[in-house]
Write an enzyme that holds these catalytic residues in place. Structure first.
Site, PDB file in Angstrom:
ATOM      1  N   LYS A 159       0.822  -1.204   0.000  1.00 56.07           N
ATOM      2  CA  LYS A 159       0.000   0.000   0.000  1.00 56.07           C
ATOM      3  C   LYS A 159       0.859   1.258   0.000  1.00 56.07           C
ATOM      4  O   LYS A 159       0.637   2.178  -0.791  1.00 56.07           O
ATOM      5  CB  LYS A 159      -0.904  -0.040   1.237  1.00 56.07           C
ATOM      6  CG  LYS A 159      -2.025   0.947   1.209  1.00 56.07           C
ATOM      7  CD  LYS A 159      -2.907   0.806   2.448  1.00 56.07           C
ATOM      8  CE  LYS A 159      -3.717  -0.469   2.409  1.00 56.07           C
ATOM      9  NZ  LYS A 159      -4.439  -0.717   3.653  1.00 56.07           N
ATOM     10  N   ARG A 196      -3.154   2.975   8.883  1.00 53.61           N
ATOM     11  CA  ARG A 196      -3.463   1.662   8.307  1.00 53.61           C
ATOM     12  C   ARG A 196      -2.230   0.789   8.221  1.00 53.61           C
ATOM     13  O   ARG A 196      -1.121   1.285   8.037  1.00 53.61           O
ATOM     14  CB  ARG A 196      -3.980   1.791   6.872  1.00 53.61           C
ATOM     15  CG  ARG A 196      -5.254   2.555   6.720  1.00 53.61           C
ATOM     16  CD  ARG A 196      -5.482   2.781   5.225  1.00 53.61           C
ATOM     17  NE  ARG A 196      -6.301   3.948   5.012  1.00 53.61           N
ATOM     18  CZ  ARG A 196      -7.572   3.909   4.659  1.00 53.61           C
ATOM     19  NH1 ARG A 196      -8.182   2.774   4.478  1.00 53.61           N
ATOM     20  NH2 ARG A 196      -8.250   5.019   4.490  1.00 53.61           N
ATOM     21  N   GLY A 243      -8.177  -7.400   5.152  1.00 52.01           N
ATOM     22  CA  GLY A 243      -8.903  -7.469   6.417  1.00 52.01           C
ATOM     23  C   GLY A 243      -8.167  -8.168   7.545  1.00 52.01           C
ATOM     24  O   GLY A 243      -8.716  -8.388   8.617  1.00 52.01           O
ATOM     25  N   MET A 294      -5.328  -7.212   9.087  1.00 52.45           N
ATOM     26  CA  MET A 294      -4.715  -6.363  10.109  1.00 52.45           C
ATOM     27  C   MET A 294      -5.583  -5.141  10.348  1.00 52.45           C
ATOM     28  O   MET A 294      -6.622  -4.977   9.735  1.00 52.45           O
ATOM     29  CB  MET A 294      -3.313  -5.998   9.688  1.00 52.45           C
ATOM     30  CG  MET A 294      -2.370  -7.191   9.806  1.00 52.45           C
ATOM     31  SD  MET A 294      -0.709  -6.771   9.413  1.00 52.45           S
ATOM     32  CE  MET A 294      -0.864  -6.328   7.727  1.00 52.45           C
ATOM     33  N   ARG A 309      -3.931  -1.218  -6.320  1.00 55.72           N
ATOM     34  CA  ARG A 309      -3.052  -2.395  -6.215  1.00 55.72           C
ATOM     35  C   ARG A 309      -3.432  -3.346  -7.329  1.00 55.72           C
ATOM     36  O   ARG A 309      -4.530  -3.237  -7.896  1.00 55.72           O
ATOM     37  CB  ARG A 309      -3.203  -3.069  -4.856  1.00 55.72           C
ATOM     38  CG  ARG A 309      -4.610  -3.472  -4.565  1.00 55.72           C
ATOM     39  CD  ARG A 309      -4.776  -3.950  -3.151  1.00 55.72           C
ATOM     40  NE  ARG A 309      -6.191  -4.104  -2.863  1.00 55.72           N
ATOM     41  CZ  ARG A 309      -6.698  -4.268  -1.676  1.00 55.72           C
ATOM     42  NH1 ARG A 309      -5.925  -4.290  -0.624  1.00 55.72           N
ATOM     43  NH2 ARG A 309      -7.985  -4.425  -1.505  1.00 55.72           N
ATOM     44  N   HIS A 360     -16.552  -8.348   2.087  1.00 54.99           N
ATOM     45  CA  HIS A 360     -15.479  -9.190   2.614  1.00 54.99           C
ATOM     46  C   HIS A 360     -15.569 -10.602   2.042  1.00 54.99           C
ATOM     47  O   HIS A 360     -14.588 -11.165   1.550  1.00 54.99           O
ATOM     48  CB  HIS A 360     -15.571  -9.223   4.141  1.00 54.99           C
ATOM     49  CG  HIS A 360     -14.557 -10.126   4.770  1.00 54.99           C
ATOM     50  ND1 HIS A 360     -14.848 -11.425   5.109  1.00 54.99           N
ATOM     51  CD2 HIS A 360     -13.250  -9.937   5.042  1.00 54.99           C
ATOM     52  CE1 HIS A 360     -13.763 -11.985   5.601  1.00 54.99           C
ATOM     53  NE2 HIS A 360     -12.773 -11.108   5.581  1.00 54.99           N
ATOM     54  N   SER A 379      13.998 -42.058 -10.701  1.00 51.53           N
ATOM     55  CA  SER A 379      12.830 -41.218 -10.433  1.00 51.53           C
ATOM     56  C   SER A 379      12.785 -40.975  -8.918  1.00 51.53           C
ATOM     57  O   SER A 379      12.728 -41.932  -8.140  1.00 51.53           O
ATOM     58  CB  SER A 379      11.554 -41.907 -10.893  1.00 51.53           C
ATOM     59  OG  SER A 379      10.446 -41.121 -10.536  1.00 51.53           O
ATOM     60  N   CYS A 413       8.573 -38.298  -8.971  1.00 52.82           N
ATOM     61  CA  CYS A 413       7.184 -38.761  -9.019  1.00 52.82           C
ATOM     62  C   CYS A 413       6.499 -38.655  -7.669  1.00 52.82           C
ATOM     63  O   CYS A 413       5.378 -39.105  -7.494  1.00 52.82           O
ATOM     64  CB  CYS A 413       7.099 -40.177  -9.577  1.00 52.82           C
ATOM     65  SG  CYS A 413       7.946 -41.385  -8.558  1.00 52.82           S
ATOM     66  N   TYR A 419      12.162 -34.448 -16.196  1.00 56.16           N
ATOM     67  CA  TYR A 419      10.704 -34.296 -16.095  1.00 56.16           C
ATOM     68  C   TYR A 419      10.235 -34.275 -14.642  1.00 56.16           C
ATOM     69  O   TYR A 419      10.948 -34.712 -13.744  1.00 56.16           O
ATOM     70  CB  TYR A 419       9.985 -35.425 -16.854  1.00 56.16           C
ATOM     71  CG  TYR A 419      10.133 -36.791 -16.220  1.00 56.16           C
ATOM     72  CD1 TYR A 419       9.280 -37.203 -15.201  1.00 56.16           C
ATOM     73  CD2 TYR A 419      11.127 -37.674 -16.638  1.00 56.16           C
ATOM     74  CE1 TYR A 419       9.423 -38.452 -14.600  1.00 56.16           C
ATOM     75  CE2 TYR A 419      11.271 -38.917 -16.055  1.00 56.16           C
ATOM     76  CZ  TYR A 419      10.414 -39.304 -15.034  1.00 56.16           C
ATOM     77  OH  TYR A 419      10.554 -40.519 -14.439  1.00 56.16           O
TER      78      TYR A 419
HETATM   79  C1  PEP Z   1       7.271 -41.659  -3.218  1.00 60.99           C
HETATM   80  O1  PEP Z   1       7.654 -42.255  -2.247  1.00 60.99           O
HETATM   81  O2  PEP Z   1       7.523 -40.455  -3.427  1.00 60.99           O
HETATM   82  C2  PEP Z   1       6.420 -42.314  -4.208  1.00 60.99           C
HETATM   83  C3  PEP Z   1       6.071 -41.717  -5.334  1.00 60.99           C
HETATM   84  O3  PEP Z   1       5.953 -43.542  -3.891  1.00 60.99           O
HETATM   85  P1  PEP Z   1       4.730 -43.815  -2.914  1.00 60.99           P
HETATM   86  O4  PEP Z   1       4.109 -42.513  -2.581  1.00 60.99           O
HETATM   87  O5  PEP Z   1       3.826 -44.720  -3.645  1.00 60.99           O
HETATM   88  O6  PEP Z   1       5.406 -44.452  -1.748  1.00 60.99           O
END
Ligand code: PEP
Ligand code: MG
Length: 909
Positions: free
Chosen positions: A32, A103, A112, A114, A376, A490, A798, A865, A885
């Protein structure tokens, strides 16, 4: 102390088209304060004032009140004198008084959360001076009573003591209204207001033991310190934790000359947006009230009017108000005060072009003069965010990279969530209409109090109006419905900010908190009854309405295409079924990074065979059961390969502890015993045998495949045969077979040997071949440490960051829910490490594992993953680590694609 005082500027002034600061100084001046400085510098009429920096807030927390006042006293006194000279008024003066606002303003907007004090500098003498100068006694006394009320609440702690308690000042006002038999605040006479001031001060004395402060300077210091304190108030702390904002950011304090929108019919106040914050449409819009102060617009007590004629017409249509009635009773500012509208319209244009983003502005008209109180970057829904970014790009205001950076990845989530099934909607019964405050679809059971939102799995919070205290409940509820308040109330602002469906200002609703009932006409709904909200149309619908998955189209599709142009790290998905795989493909997944094969075993026809396999005491018995499972797995894999049409698919061999599959209930145990022609006791014994003290660290992952090689054989067969079958149908896929929970090289080697032997046998049987890879998850810390050795054998890595986080922190994934929320609340952890990669610790293992793996095999394919694969900061980290990836749940694929582009763009800046 003296030295400290010399070192830096703690107070920055603005006003009269000049300023000490600018909009780049958000960290120091708060959002602000920085914007007020910037606006003033570019010639926008802002009331003069000054900003005390966020650093002073931190100094306040360290040094305490007295020392901080000494540090800033001189600068504050000089800055007040500066406002006095610009406004031609004097602070505390009986004839021509200056009144000011105080303010908060952190570096990010916390709506809202603070505290604010308005009309400061008022006392028994000043009120007379103000009355005389403005020739408006009613207004002066009304400002005085508002001041005591606000200052009392914010600085002196005069608040309700419990949920059922009423605000002590409201109680006095209600009492007087009752006595005088009036309904509205505006009906108070001057005498009433004077009585209220007297009674308010009396209540303060009784509750706090002190007189209400009359010296304006005492009032000012009290308010400044209260704003600093509000940074550590419950609401602010909750909001900070929810958004991951650190405590040491602090808040700035903005002190500014008051301008009044309640000085009669030539005054007013309003809020406006340069574009539609709900849809993103490029139309100037907003709401205003004549003869009112700022909080009247957001409090939702009076229904605000629209700023533009177009907005007013649209509003009237929704509210079913005839054109004549509209023009007469609810005219737009454009129609009512054309010169003011013209000026405001010019400023909104200047400001949007200056900030190159949609602006959310507040303004006040004091006796015919327009003042801009703040601007803003406006909060907006996910849909609006995408449309605005793409529109600004098309209008040439920003470039492609800027457009991509303008979109907040997590907000895309809103576009990926269900909408009402149009067929179900046709059959539904609309009970009332409100304002479409925040789009989306929500269905749930009614609750009337925010702290009860968690009572049902799906709840709809129904309130007369909401307040900042309700934030936590609003966050939990599926949707929010209020009887009062406009599009900038709000409830509306908060709901849009958190991407929650909300309908506000549904005037036909009659809500009774005591009886917990919602009446609409002659229909009555109770706590626990189902209702549905269509935040896009404002329709309130009776009962539960089926929802549907959304699609990626229009500007969203354009944005995604643009993201792929800049994105470098690939985005795959975690999908266990052909259906999930198809959803993910539609969201643009470039392959599958994890198929958890165990999920396929839980379905009805399979779990039986699976249990027989587990309960078998001999290899022969196990093989027999596995033979039953083989065709089912093969069919699943074929479906997944087909859905992915040649994109890479990583399939992980069986991972979880076996006891997860066995029946624990007596009835199911009996059934199984009968099916298998064994005794109930034998089943019970096996269940007991499989019981583990620490299943997550027990007989799971590759430890299963290494103790029961026939499982690995069956799964490999299912994968390879599925790929060969598809090849016959012209679809080439190159499966990536992934060994879970590897910690030693031998563990991997033993599994790899089984996989390759089985695959070769099938190739011979079928006299045909396909290409495939055998890689590993890196989810045991030891695997990350010996990654160079594992990479000699493995085709790919992975990172399973769920297990890696579990084992690096030593926090059980299944039990962390008991202490993690407390850790976060206490600040021991900033965020949940199972949601956001802990870059400091777990991140080291990821970097090290990647580096060591690639030291052995420079082209080693590396991905992630774990659940972190779709979390923006984690995706950025993976990109910076050099991964090929990330893989995440289907609904997070678009988010990861956008972050992929943003991460790459950031490295070029
Ligand atoms: C992990 O451990 O990150 C994973 C992808 O395997 P899971 O969650 O199935 O143990
Ligand atoms: Mg794991």
């Amino acid at each position: 102390m003296e030295l400290l005082k010399e070192l830096k500027t703690r107070v920055y002034r603005f006003g009269n088209k000049t300023a000490d600061g600018n909009s780049k100084m958000k960290n120091l001046l708060g959002g602000k304060g920085a914007n007020l400085a910037e606006m003033s510098a570019i010639g926008i009429p802002v009331p003069p004032g000054f900003t005390i920096t966020t650093e002073v807030c931190t100094e306040y927390n360290e040094l305490g009140k007295e020392s901080v006042i000494e540090l800033i006293r001189e600068e504050v006194e000089q800055s007040v004198a500066n406002i006095e000279s610009q406004m031609g008024t004097a602070f505390g003066d009986k004839e021509n008084p200056l009144l000011i606002s105080v303010r908060s303003g952190a570096r990010v907007s916390m709506p809202g959360m603070m505290d604010t004090v308005l009309n400061l500098g008022m006392n028994d003498e000043v009120v007379l001076g103000l009355a005389k100068r403005t020739n408006n006694e009613q207004f002066a006394w009304d400002s005085y009573r508002r001041f005591i009320q606000m200052y009392g609440g914010v600085v002196l702690g005069m608040k309700p003591e419990s949920k059922d308690d009423i605000d002590p000042f409201e109680e006095i006002m209600e009492h007087l209204k009752h006595k005088r038999d009036i309904q509205l605040d505006t009906e108070f006479t001057i005498q009433d207001l004077q009585d209220l001031v007297y009674d308010f001060k009396d209540a303060v004395k009784k509750r706090t033991g002190h007189d209400f402060p009359t010296d304006p300077w005492d009032q000012l210091w009290g308010a400044i310190m209260a704003v600093f304190n509000s940074w550590n108030g419950d609401r602010a702390v909750y909001y900070r934790n929810m958004n991951g904002y650190p405590a040491d950011w602090g808040t700035a304090v903005n002190v500014q000359a008051m301008v009044y929108g309640n000085m009669g019919d030539n005054s007013g106040t309003g809020v406006c947006f340069t574009r539609d914050a709900g849809t993103g449409e490029n139309v100037f819009n907003g709401e205003y009230l004549i003869n009112a102060q700022g909080e009247d617009v957001v409090a939702g007590v009076r229904t605000p009017q629209q700023i533009t004629k177009l907005g007013s017409k649209r509003w009237a249509e929704l509210a079913k108000i005839e054109e004549e009635d509209r023009r007469e009773n609810y005219p737009s500012l454009e129609e009512l005060k054309p010169p003011i509208f013209k000026e405001l319209n010019e400023y909104q244009d200047i400001l949007e072009k200056h900030y190159r983003d949609m602006q959310d502005m507040e303004f006040t008209i004091q006796d015919g003069k327009l003042w801009i109180l703040q601007t803003r970057n406006g909060k907006r829904t996910g849909a609006a965010m995408v449309k605005i970014a793409m529109d600004l790009l098309k209008e040439g205001m920003i470039n492609e990279k800027e457009a991509l950076l303008l979109v907040e990845p997590n907000k895309l989530d809103e576009l990926l969530h269900p909408i009402f099934d149009p067929n179900a909607l046709k059959r539904s019964n609309i009970i009332a209409q409100g304002l479409p405050a925040s789009p989306g679809a929500a269905t749930g059971k009614i609750v009337f109090f925010a702290d009860e939102a968690k009572k049902y799995k799906h709840s709809i919070l129904v309130r007369i109006e909401t307040s900042p205290e309700d934030l936590e409940g609003m966050n939990i509820a599926k949707g929010i419905l209020t009887a009062r308040g406009g599009m900038t109330s709000h409830a509306a602002v908060v709901a849009r900010g958190i991407g929650k469906c909300c309908i506000s200002g549904a005037g036909a609703l009659n809500i009774n908190y005591k009886t917990r009932t919602l009446k609409v006409g002659d229909q009555e709904f109770h706590d626990g009854d189902w209702i549905s909200l269509n935040g896009t149309t404002g329709n309130i619908i009776e009962g539960k309405v089926a929802t549907m998955e959304p699609e990626l189209s229009g500007e969203f599709a354009e944005l995604m295409k643009l993201a792929d142009k800049y994105g470098e790290i690939k985005v795959r998905t975690n999908a266990d079924t052909p259906k999930d795989a198809k959803v993910a493909r539609n969201f643009g997944a470039q392959g599958i990074g994890l198929t958890r094969t165990e999920h396929m075993f839980f379905e009805m026809d399979r779990i039986k065979a699976m249990r027989e396999m587990i309960l078998a005491n001999t290899v022969k018995g196990r093989k027999h059961a596995l033979e039953e499972l083989l065709p089912m797995q093969r069919e699943d894999f074929e479906g997944i390969f087909e859905a992915m049409q040649g994109h890479s698919v990583t399939i992980r061999l069986l991972d979880p502890p076996l006891h997860e599959f066995v029946p624990h209930q007596l009835a199911t145990q009996k059934e199984l015993a009968e099916d298998m022609h064994i005794s109930l006791q034998a089943v019970k014994n096996k269940v007991a045998e499989l019981e583990e003290f620490n299943p997550m660290l027990g007989h799971r992952g590759c430890r299963l495949g290494n103790t029961y090689p026939e499982i690995t054989e069956m799964q490999t067969r299912a994968i390879i045969e599925a790929a060969l079958n598809l090849k016959e149908r012209g679809i080439i896929c190159k499966p990536e077979i992934m060994i879970p929970l590897v910690g030693t090289v031998k563990e991997f080697e033993a599994q790899e040997e089984i996989v390759r032997r089985t695959a070769n046998a099938i190739f011979e049987e079928r006299n045909d071949k396909i290409e495939y890879l055998v890689g590993t998850m890196i989810e045991v810390p030891r695997a990350a440490l010996i990654a160079d050795l594992i990479a000699e054998k493995a085709d790919f890595f992975s990172f399973g960051t769920n297990d890696l986080t579990q084992m690096t922190f030593g926090y059980s994934r299944d039990d962390a829910g008991k202490f993690l929320p407390i850790y976060i609340e206490k600040g021991i952890l900033k965020v949940d490490p199972f949601e956001v990669i802990d870059q400091e610790g777990v991140g080291q293992l990821i970097k090290l594992g990647t580096q060591r793996g690639r030291a052995t095999k420079p082209n080693l394919k590396v991905g992630i993953c774990g659940e972190h694969g779709g979390e923006p900061s984690s995706v950025e980290f993976c990109y910076n680590t050099g991964m090929d990836y990330v893989s995440c749940s289907p609904f997070r694929v678009p988010i990861a694609r956008l972050v992929s582009a943003q991460a790459a763009i950031k490295t070029t800046m």
